[in-house]
Design an enzyme around this catalytic site. Structure first.
Site, PDB file in Angstrom:
ATOM      1  N   TRP A  31      -6.938  -5.465  -0.299  1.00  0.00           N
ATOM      2  CA  TRP A  31      -7.776  -6.283  -1.200  1.00  0.00           C
ATOM      3  C   TRP A  31      -8.063  -5.588  -2.523  1.00  0.00           C
ATOM      4  O   TRP A  31      -8.581  -6.203  -3.449  1.00  0.00           O
ATOM      5  CB  TRP A  31      -9.105  -6.616  -0.521  1.00  0.00           C
ATOM      6  CG  TRP A  31      -9.005  -7.597   0.601  1.00  0.00           C
ATOM      7  CD1 TRP A  31      -7.862  -8.070   1.201  1.00  0.00           C
ATOM      8  CD2 TRP A  31     -10.101  -8.259   1.261  1.00  0.00           C
ATOM      9  NE1 TRP A  31      -8.183  -8.961   2.196  1.00  0.00           N
ATOM     10  CE2 TRP A  31      -9.543  -9.090   2.254  1.00  0.00           C
ATOM     11  CE3 TRP A  31     -11.486  -8.204   1.133  1.00  0.00           C
ATOM     12  CZ2 TRP A  31     -10.335  -9.875   3.108  1.00  0.00           C
ATOM     13  CZ3 TRP A  31     -12.280  -8.976   1.969  1.00  0.00           C
ATOM     14  CH2 TRP A  31     -11.697  -9.818   2.947  1.00  0.00           C
ATOM     15  N   HIS A  49      -2.388   5.720  -1.881  1.00  0.00           N
ATOM     16  CA  HIS A  49      -1.935   4.567  -2.671  1.00  0.00           C
ATOM     17  C   HIS A  49      -1.721   5.025  -4.117  1.00  0.00           C
ATOM     18  O   HIS A  49      -2.485   5.847  -4.630  1.00  0.00           O
ATOM     19  CB  HIS A  49      -2.976   3.441  -2.606  1.00  0.00           C
ATOM     20  CG  HIS A  49      -2.462   2.161  -3.194  1.00  0.00           C
ATOM     21  ND1 HIS A  49      -2.381   1.960  -4.548  1.00  0.00           N
ATOM     22  CD2 HIS A  49      -1.966   1.046  -2.610  1.00  0.00           C
ATOM     23  CE1 HIS A  49      -1.855   0.761  -4.774  1.00  0.00           C
ATOM     24  NE2 HIS A  49      -1.600   0.184  -3.609  1.00  0.00           N
ATOM     25  N   GLU A  70       6.101   1.776  -1.530  1.00  0.00           N
ATOM     26  CA  GLU A  70       5.586   0.943  -2.618  1.00  0.00           C
ATOM     27  C   GLU A  70       6.114   1.465  -3.947  1.00  0.00           C
ATOM     28  O   GLU A  70       5.482   2.349  -4.566  1.00  0.00           O
ATOM     29  CB  GLU A  70       4.057   0.977  -2.632  1.00  0.00           C
ATOM     30  CG  GLU A  70       3.433   0.372  -1.391  1.00  0.00           C
ATOM     31  CD  GLU A  70       2.124  -0.318  -1.727  1.00  0.00           C
ATOM     32  OE1 GLU A  70       1.972  -1.482  -1.360  1.00  0.00           O
ATOM     33  OE2 GLU A  70       1.264   0.295  -2.381  1.00  0.00           O
ATOM     34  N   SER A 123       4.322  -6.557  -4.933  1.00  0.00           N
ATOM     35  CA  SER A 123       4.456  -7.974  -5.312  1.00  0.00           C
ATOM     36  C   SER A 123       5.031  -8.849  -4.198  1.00  0.00           C
ATOM     37  O   SER A 123       5.780  -9.786  -4.481  1.00  0.00           O
ATOM     38  CB  SER A 123       5.318  -8.111  -6.568  1.00  0.00           C
ATOM     39  OG  SER A 123       4.772  -7.351  -7.617  1.00  0.00           O
TER      40      SER A 123
HETATM   41  P1  PGA Z   1       0.734  -6.176  -5.040  1.00  0.00           P
HETATM   42  O1  PGA Z   1       0.049  -4.842  -4.521  1.00  0.00           O
HETATM   43  O2  PGA Z   1       1.192  -6.932  -3.803  1.00  0.00           O
HETATM   44  O3  PGA Z   1      -0.339  -6.899  -5.791  1.00  0.00           O
HETATM   45  O4  PGA Z   1       1.885  -5.768  -5.895  1.00  0.00           O
HETATM   46  C1  PGA Z   1       0.557  -4.077  -3.463  1.00  0.00           C
HETATM   47  C2  PGA Z   1      -0.226  -2.809  -3.328  1.00  0.00           C
HETATM   48  O5  PGA Z   1      -0.521  -2.196  -4.354  1.00  0.00           O
HETATM   49  O6  PGA Z   1      -0.583  -2.390  -2.213  1.00  0.00           O
END
Ligand code: PGA
Length: 256
Positions: free
Chosen positions: A9, A93, A163, A211
């Site tokens: 979130w 992250h 990511e 995304s």
């Molecule tokens: P996003 O974010 O799906 O809005 O690109 C993913 C994340 O940063 O965990």
């Protein structure tokens, strides 16, 4: 391995009322053993959301400090948050690394989370792709550093989320393809195998995040070599998040 669909979130939504609404809506998902669903919520909403918690959507946190107490203005520690018994926590992250978290910090968080029986979802990924494969070395370093000192017995409690920074959030340059995802998923499994042996490595859920939306989620799940997804923006839209979970459940039934 069971699938793992995680919502991040981030710093949303702006009120507790909205947070409870989102949680109530997504927790209508039918609980299944095959797909574990998690919402990583802001710490400030933890207590209230836990009061209405349903077994269909587990609660996770997004970040916490590894030192139990101390002069860390504005921070919550893993030890503090542990009293709410979140099931999962993100660690490393890119948006937290950008604020200064080093590989050593991420490693300390992973160890502290495991000590408190909270499962770390370790986020790794390159800022940009290059043609010499330096991004692969970067991912390898991030994983090896994050897992320093982690016991073999704990490996099954860890997930790795790939990511790529260039594909994340509102500033994304472009979306990743399932081929790019598959390449890294295979590589991550190989790194884990070299570190912990094939049996342990196969117990680690590898997720894709960047995304992810209702249109491409199944492409990553079916062709990207991953065991799950880490979803940012679309995890705040209950109907989209539920669709991704339901599509995953359906795809598993078809695959049987
Ligand atoms: P996003 O974010 O799906 O809005 O690109 C993913 C994340 O940063 O965990």
């Amino acid at each position: 391995m069971n699938k793992l669909i995680v919502g991040n979130w981030k710093m949303n939504p702006k009120s507790l009322v909205q947070a409870l609404q989102i949680y109530k809506q997504i927790s209508k998902i039918k609980k299944t053993n095959k797909v574990q669903v998690v919402a990583c919520v802001p710490n400030v909403y933890l207590a209230s959301i836990l009061k209405i918690k349903k077994p269909s959507v587990l609660i996770g946190i997004q970040d916490a400090h590894y030192t139990p107490t101390g002069a860390e203005t504005g921070q919550n520690s893993v030890a503090m948050v542990a009293s709410y018994k979140p099931a999962y926590s993100l660690a490393g992250h890119s948006e937290v690394r950008r604020r200064g978290d080093t590989d050593t910090d991420v490693n300390q968080k992973v160890l502290e989370l495991l000590r408190h029986k909270i499962k770390p979802i370790i986020c790794v990924g390159e800022t940009d792709r290059d043609n010499d494969g330096q991004y692969l070395q970067h991912i390898k370093n991030q994983i090896e550093n994050a897992l320093l000192g982690v016991a073999k017995k704990d490996i099954k409690n860890i997930a790795i989320a790939y990511e790529p920074i260039w594909a994340i959030g509102t500033g994304a340059k472009r979306e990743a393809t399932h081929v790019e995802c598959l390449e890294v998923a295979i590589y991550v499994r190989k790194i884990l195998t070299d570190l912990f042996g094939v049996k342990n490595a196969n117990e680690v859920a590898i997720l894709y995040g960047g995304s992810v939306n209702t249109r491409d989620a199944m492409d990553f799940m079916q062709n990207g070599g991953v065991d799950g997804l880490l979803i940012g923006r679309d995890s705040l839209i209950p109907k989209d998040f539920i669709k991704i979970v339901n599509d995953t459940v359906i795809s598993l039934k078809i695959k049987k």
